[in-house]
Design an enzyme around this catalytic site. Structure first.
Site, PDB file in Angstrom:
ATOM      1  N   HIS A   1     -85.417  -9.034  85.708  1.00  0.00           N
ATOM      2  CA  HIS A   1     -86.567  -8.475  85.098  1.00  0.00           C
ATOM      3  C   HIS A   1     -87.869  -8.958  84.557  1.00  0.00           C
ATOM      4  CE1 HIS A   1     -82.166  -5.928  85.637  1.00  0.00           C
ATOM      5  NE2 HIS A   1     -81.475  -7.468  85.636  1.00  0.00           N
TER       6      HIS A   1
ATOM      7  N   ASP B   1     -95.907 -10.189  90.866  1.00  0.00           N
ATOM      8  CA  ASP B   1     -95.189  -9.032  90.537  1.00  0.00           C
ATOM      9  C   ASP B   1     -95.464  -7.496  89.042  1.00  0.00           C
ATOM     10  OD1 ASP B   1     -91.811  -8.187  90.980  1.00  0.00           O
ATOM     11  OD2 ASP B   1     -91.989  -8.348  89.387  1.00  0.00           O
TER      12      ASP B   1
END
Length: 574
Positions: free
Chosen positions: A165, A25
């Site tokens: 996040h 990611d």
């Protein structure tokens, strides 16, 4: 004589338990791989359900991180100032992923940044096989199991790790999602990487059996309606080429689980041909709103839109309502839900000290003031501390902020967000960000809508292939007539005939007096397209000079850094 031939291991494919997956990611400074940079990479290497290693590092993007991005990710300039640059990080990541199959949630976004970094640094583009957990989830999960395919939604179902996040944590959550999806795929006979790729692309037996439903569908723009055995609409769609679009539902191109389920229930397809693609788009919206087919997700309940109302009384307040009335009040909207309207109201209250109590107050009212008066957030008209005229200054400011100029509210909340970010109070800053986004986006939307809906009539034309012209008559933001003028035809009698046969539109109150907000937005998108010519305009088509459109662009750029373009689902704010 025929002899049996034993297949080779290559023909059988590589078992999934022997595949090394690198689930990764990225965090970035924006949405465009060509313009923005990577700020963090997180990756987890797994094989056979076992974690083999992890890779995680912040990355110095070489430029300041926008404040909105810092709020979204929690990554600040101070955190990356000593971090390595992508020149050092990329080779390490590529070495970590060597020989593996790459996995990401909405892999197109993350891979675009990796490919852009490789191109900029002179590395060949990655040749790894890629698995997208979004695509896999759409193929394997029903709507009842997961309302959408966002990482946050799937992680709540399959993972103990909550996306927070940050790149490594999100990659860890994606690992759990991947394993759960591969286990689910096994029940469909998928045991190798090659079978997994084919499974994602293959049409179901039900899709193949129902292909005859597309027979006889005409070409050209229009609307199609899938109906069940009782004739009830299951799904409504539109296309510029009905034949091609309807046929695609029975091929491997259609991977959405709920739509494949719908195809299994469909018994017939009804089509409505339209003069132009815009007419098809508008008719689709109207049909969905009236028939409410259960397999359509969007546009089914336009009546559930809510508004923020600045009430018409001696001491007005902001109220969330479901109906626009012709009562002299100011309205902001429409909002998709009560929560969004309450966020916008909170943004206005943050800047303008309107009263927040719900009781009706008269100039002679005499009640004790609430706590907001004590902290300077309200002038306490309930105690008689403010006259109608004094309070009216705040009302004027609120009406202006709702209808004309959003700069004061934007500047005040942006400054507060920056203070909170410096104090590392990211959750509070994120709440302010969402309130500001709801307010600014809705202001910009309403101002665009009102500019068009205030016009009694507009006639516009756009060129199409072969020298013809699409011509539309729009009244108070509602599409009243559509036609295609052939090449060589005289425009005046054609336009006159189209106007004479157009729908009569009687406007109601509010910013969208004659059509749904979605319909008027469809018309606006067409009007802003290339080559459109204005033929007739009654009134002035203009936006306020201090309007919210320019501020909306700043907010959208920040959010798009976490939401790459994808049909309908979008990428979650992680």
């Amino acid at each position: 004589m025929e002899y049996a031939v034993q297949g080779t291991l290559d023909e059988l494919g590589t078992p999934l338990e022997q595949i090394t997956f690198v689930v990764f990611d990225l965090e970035t400074t924006g949405v465009s791989a060509g313009e923005h940079a990577i700020t963090e990479i997180g990756a987890v290497k797994v094989r056979g359900g076992e974690v083999l290693g992890e890779f995680g590092t912040l990355v110095d993007p070489g430029s300041p991180i926008p404040p909105f991005i810092s709020v979204l990710t929690g990554i600040t300039d101070a955190m990356v100032v000593a971090a390595p640059k992508i020149e050092s990080v990329l080779p390490s990541f590529l070495e970590f992923a060597e020989g593996a199959t790459l996995v990401a949630h909405n892999a197109g976004f993350d891979m675009s940044f990796i490919k852009a970094a490789c191109a900029a640094l002179g590395y060949p583009p990655p040749a790894h096989p890629v698995v997208d957990t979004v695509v896999l989830a759409r193929r394997l999960l029903t709507r009842d199991e997961a309302p959408n395919c966002k990482l946050s939604t799937l992680a709540r179902i399959f993972s103990r790790t909550e996306p927070c996040h940050r790149a490594l944590a999100d990659a860890q959550a994606t690992v759990d999602v991947l394993h759960a999806l591969l286990e689910r795929a096994g029940s469909f006979g998928v045991h190798t990487l090659e079978e997994l790729k084919g499974f994602v692309r293959a049409p179901t037996a039900e899709q193949r059996r129902k292909r005859h439903l597309a027979d006889g569908v005409p070409s050209g723009p229009g609307v199609y309606v899938f109906e069940d055995d009782r004739g009830d609409p299951l799904y409504v769609g539109k296309s510029t080429n009905l034949r091609n679009r309807v046929r695609s539902y029975f091929t491997a191109a259609e991977t959405r689980p709920r739509i494949r389920e719908m195809v299994g229930l469909a018994e017939r397809i009804r089509t409505i041909t339209c003069a132009t693609p815009l007419e098809a788009e508008v008719r689709e919206l109207r049909l969905i709103g009236s028939a409410k087919p259960r397999y359509n997700r969007r546009s089914r309940f336009p009546e559930k839109m809510v508004w923020l109302k600045l009430t018409d009384e001696p001491f007005p307040r902001l109220s969330v309502v479901r109906e626009v009335r012709d009562d002299g009040a100011a309205y902001l909207g429409p909002f998709g839900g009560v929560r969004a309207a309450e966020d916008a109201r909170a943004a206005l209250h943050e800047t303008i000290p309107l009263r927040q109590c719900t009781e009706r107050i008269t100039p002679r009212a005499g009640r004790p003031a609430c706590a907001l008066a004590g902290i300077g957030r309200c002038g306490a008209p309930c105690e008689g501390r403010q006259s109608v005229e004094e309070y009216g200054l705040h009302v004027t400011a609120a009406r202006r902020a709702m209808e004309l100029d959003s700069a004061e509210v934007f500047s005040a909340i942006e400054a507060r967000m920056e203070r909170l970010s410096l104090d590392q109070r990211y959750e509070e800053a994120a709440a302010d960000r969402d309130r500001l986004a709801s307010y600014v986006r809705t202001c910009a939307r309403m101002q665009r809508l009102r500019a068009l809906t205030s016009l009694p009539q507009m006639v516009a034309a756009a060129p199409v292939t072969g020298g013809a012209w699409e011509i539309h008559v729009v009244r108070h933001g509602r599409l009243a007539s559509a036609g295609v003028m052939p090449r060589g035809a005289h425009p005046t009698p054609f336009v006159d005939a189209l106007v004479a046969t157009a729908e009569t539109v009687v406007p109601g109150p509010g910013p969208v007096p004659a059509a749904s907000a979605e319909e008027t937005e469809c018309v606006l998108r067409w009007l802003e397209g290339p080559g459109v010519r204005l033929v007739q305009v009654e009134g002035d088509w203009s936006l306020p000079i201090g309007g919210a459109g320019r501020l909306k662009a700043r907010i959208d750029r920040a959010y798009q850094a976490r939401e790459p373009h994808r049909p309908r689902d979008g990428r979650p704010l992680r």
